[in-house]
Design a protein around this motif. Structure first.
Motif, short mmCIF file in Angstrom:
data_model
loop_
_atom_site.label_atom_id
_atom_site.label_comp_id
_atom_site.label_asym_id
_atom_site.label_seq_id
_atom_site.Cartn_x
_atom_site.Cartn_y
_atom_site.Cartn_z
N PHE A 261 0.86 -1.19 0.00
CA PHE A 261 0.00 0.00 0.00
C PHE A 261 0.90 1.23 0.00
N GLU A 262 0.80 1.97 -1.10
CA GLU A 262 1.71 3.11 -1.27
C GLU A 262 1.05 4.15 -2.14
N GLU A 263 1.14 5.39 -1.71
CA GLU A 263 0.58 6.47 -2.51
C GLU A 263 1.65 7.00 -3.44
N PRO A 264 1.33 7.18 -4.73
CA PRO A 264 2.36 7.71 -5.64
C PRO A 264 2.86 9.08 -5.21
N ASP A 265 4.15 9.28 -5.37
CA ASP A 265 4.78 10.53 -4.95
C ASP A 265 4.56 11.60 -6.01
N ASP A 266 4.31 12.82 -5.56
CA ASP A 266 4.17 13.94 -6.49
C ASP A 266 5.53 14.65 -6.59
N PRO A 267 6.26 14.46 -7.72
CA PRO A 267 7.61 15.04 -7.81
C PRO A 267 7.62 16.56 -7.67
N SER A 268 6.54 17.22 -8.09
CA SER A 268 6.53 18.69 -8.06
C SER A 268 6.50 19.24 -6.64
N SER A 269 6.00 18.44 -5.69
CA SER A 269 5.89 18.96 -4.31
C SER A 269 6.99 18.42 -3.40
N ARG A 270 7.97 17.71 -3.98
CA ARG A 270 9.04 17.17 -3.15
C ARG A 270 9.96 18.26 -2.61
N ASN A 271 10.36 18.11 -1.37
CA ASN A 271 11.34 19.03 -0.80
C ASN A 271 12.17 18.29 0.24
N PHE A 272 12.99 19.03 0.96
CA PHE A 272 13.91 18.44 1.93
C PHE A 272 13.17 17.60 2.99
N PHE A 273 11.94 18.02 3.35
CA PHE A 273 11.22 17.37 4.44
C PHE A 273 10.32 16.23 3.98
N SER A 274 10.17 16.05 2.67
CA SER A 274 9.17 15.10 2.15
C SER A 274 9.30 13.71 2.75
N GLU A 275 10.54 13.20 2.78
CA GLU A 275 10.71 11.83 3.26
C GLU A 275 10.46 11.72 4.76
N ILE A 276 10.86 12.76 5.51
CA ILE A 276 10.67 12.72 6.97
C ILE A 276 9.18 12.71 7.30
N ILE A 277 8.40 13.58 6.66
CA ILE A 277 6.99 13.69 7.03
C ILE A 277 6.14 12.57 6.43
N SER A 278 6.69 11.82 5.47
CA SER A 278 5.91 10.71 4.91
C SER A 278 6.12 9.42 5.70
N SER A 279 7.06 9.41 6.64
CA SER A 279 7.30 8.22 7.45
C SER A 279 6.05 7.87 8.26
N VAL A 280 5.65 6.61 8.21
CA VAL A 280 4.44 6.18 8.93
C VAL A 280 4.81 5.86 10.38
N SER A 281 4.17 6.56 11.32
CA SER A 281 4.51 6.35 12.73
C SER A 281 3.61 5.32 13.40
N ASP A 282 2.46 5.01 12.79
CA ASP A 282 1.56 4.02 13.39
C ASP A 282 0.68 3.41 12.31
#
Length: 439
Positions: A261-282
């Motif tokens: 289960f994965e949502e496609p990434d939007d390349p236009s909205s990627r930034n330095f924080f994208s990977e940190i805030i996409s991490s699933v915490s629960d």
């Protein structure tokens, strides 16, 4: 009854009001048992407090201390010269099969199975012992007495039944009891192990994502849970925002997932924080087993197990923080791990935010509400007022400016009673209990 129509009332708050909160008193997990009669909290000091629901007349949100015990102690790993904190990372209850209650608790390295029992009778009338426990002189015994059980003040005893240790190189972030009530799994950053509740000296590695070369490591496991009914299925989430469903019938080592289960990434909205805030915490299965709810830094997402390509519902928890990611990164708040929970009927989802706010989403009406865990209105049955956060420079009378939010007051751990509208909210060292007005 929709989320907007549920009027939430203050019921209780447990914990002291102190200016200086010691780190050991901060609550680190909250968990109802399957009936909701018992509620357990674990803290950073390694203690577990079990509360019992008041029986009989309402209010249902009344819980009183049932048992308190020290679950974990600080340890030292001499091989790695590392201190192992006593902090309780997770608590999971087992289904009740006899008068005793059983629960699993874990810190970073060691899982313990606890048995909680009641004792309200004591034996009296020993032949060889006096009432104070000292031995009698056998020559003075001229008759035999039959020992009897006499009523005594209720004692609740917690005893460690099993200790599951030395199986994780990295910190344990999840434990989950299988629906067969015989096995459970524990997950750390790179591996998931399967245990039998009767066997402490061996576990079976069912997921291993550790690369041969650690420099090639791209993601870590963040949470894992068994399906509530299918004992062969489980999910685990990753720091890249993906959720993998695995079937233990397909192969022994579940490195190949059954579904992704994965949502496609939007390349236009990627930034330095994208990977940190996409991490699933629960990640949590719904009670009926059809859906998954996941929490990342800004959103709650509901996934249908039949659809892998995108979530069926996305709820923004605190979108107003998107412009604050830089300062949240600097103060490390961006790495906070928020949990989420389902209501008993799977209609609502709850999760926490900052400023002691928590959010409830109604999946039917799509209405949502922001409430605050606060000692301001601490009279029972006081109806909670919904809160609004303003992003603009000018705020309305009842709104709170995003710049005045307190990021040290955060709701990371929440739990919803399995059968009633009763919420348990952990706010630093306090446990708040709320109930719906008509409960």
């Amino acid at each position: 009854m929709s989320g907007s129509e549920i009027q939430w009332c203050f019921s209780q708050v447990k914990g002291t009001i102190e200016e200086e909160i010691t780190d050991a008193d901060i609550i680190s997990c909250v968990e109802f048992n399957s009936t909701g009669e018992l509620l357990a909290t674990g803290d950073k000091g390694g203690r577990i407090v079990i509360f019992q629901q008041e029986q009989g007349n309402p209010p249902f949100g009344e819980y009183n201390v049932y048992s308190t015990f020290q679950s974990h102690e600080p340890e030292f790993d001499y091989l790695k010269s590392l201190e192992i904190e006593e902090k309780i990372n997770k608590i999971r209850w087992l289904e009740r099969a006899n008068p005793a209650h059983f629960l699993l608790s874990t810190n970073d390295k060691t899982i313990k199975l606890w048995k909680v029992t009641e004792r309200d009778r004591k034996p009296e009338g020993f032949n060889l012992k006096m009432s104070d426990g000292s031995l009698r002189d056998p020559s003075s015994i001229d008759s035999l007495v039959v020992p009897v059980f006499k009523p005594m003040e209720l004692m609740v005893e917690a005893s460690p039944r099993r200790i599951f240790a030395n199986a994780h190189t990295y910190h344990i972030n999840s434990i989950s009891v299988n629906s067969d009530q015989q096995t459970f799994m524990s997950a750390d950053d790179l591996r998931i192990n399967l245990w039998h509740l009767e066997i402490t000296d061996q576990s079976f590695n069912i997921v291993d994502i550790k690369p041969a070369n650690m420099e090639e490591l791209t993601e870590v496991i963040t949470a894992a849970e068994f399906h509530p009914r299918d004992c062969n299925s489980f999910v685990y989430s990753s720091s890249k925002g993906s959720i993998r469903l695995c079937d233990m019938r397909q192969r022994a080592l579940c490195d190949q997932h059954a579904k992704l289960f994965e949502e496609p990434d939007d390349p236009s909205s990627r930034n330095f924080f994208s990977e940190i805030i996409s991490s699933v915490s629960d990640v949590k299965f719904s009670n009926n087993g059809r859906y998954l709810v996941t929490r990342d830094y800004l959103n709650v997402k509901v996934w249908d197990l039949q659809m892998e390509s995108r979530p069926v519902e996305t709820y923004q928890v605190h979108e107003y923080l998107r412009s604050k990611l830089c300062s949240l990164y600097e103060n490390d708040c961006i790495f906070d791990k928020f949990e989420c929970a389902w209501s008993g009927n799977d209609r609502h989802v709850i999760t926490g935010s900052y400023n002691n706010f928590f959010r409830i989403f109604d999946r039917d009406t799509k209405k949502e509400v922001t409430l605050e865990a606060s000692r301001e209105n601490v009279k029972p049955k006081t109806v909670l007022k919904s809160k609004k956060v303003s992003q603009a420079g000018r705020k309305k009378k009842d709104e709170i400016s995003v710049d005045s939010l307190d990021f040290q007051r955060k709701i990371l751990h929440t739990a919803w009673h399995p059968h009633q509208n009763v919420l348990a909210i952990a706010a630093t060292n306090n446990l708040y209990l709320f109930q719906s007005k008509d409960t």
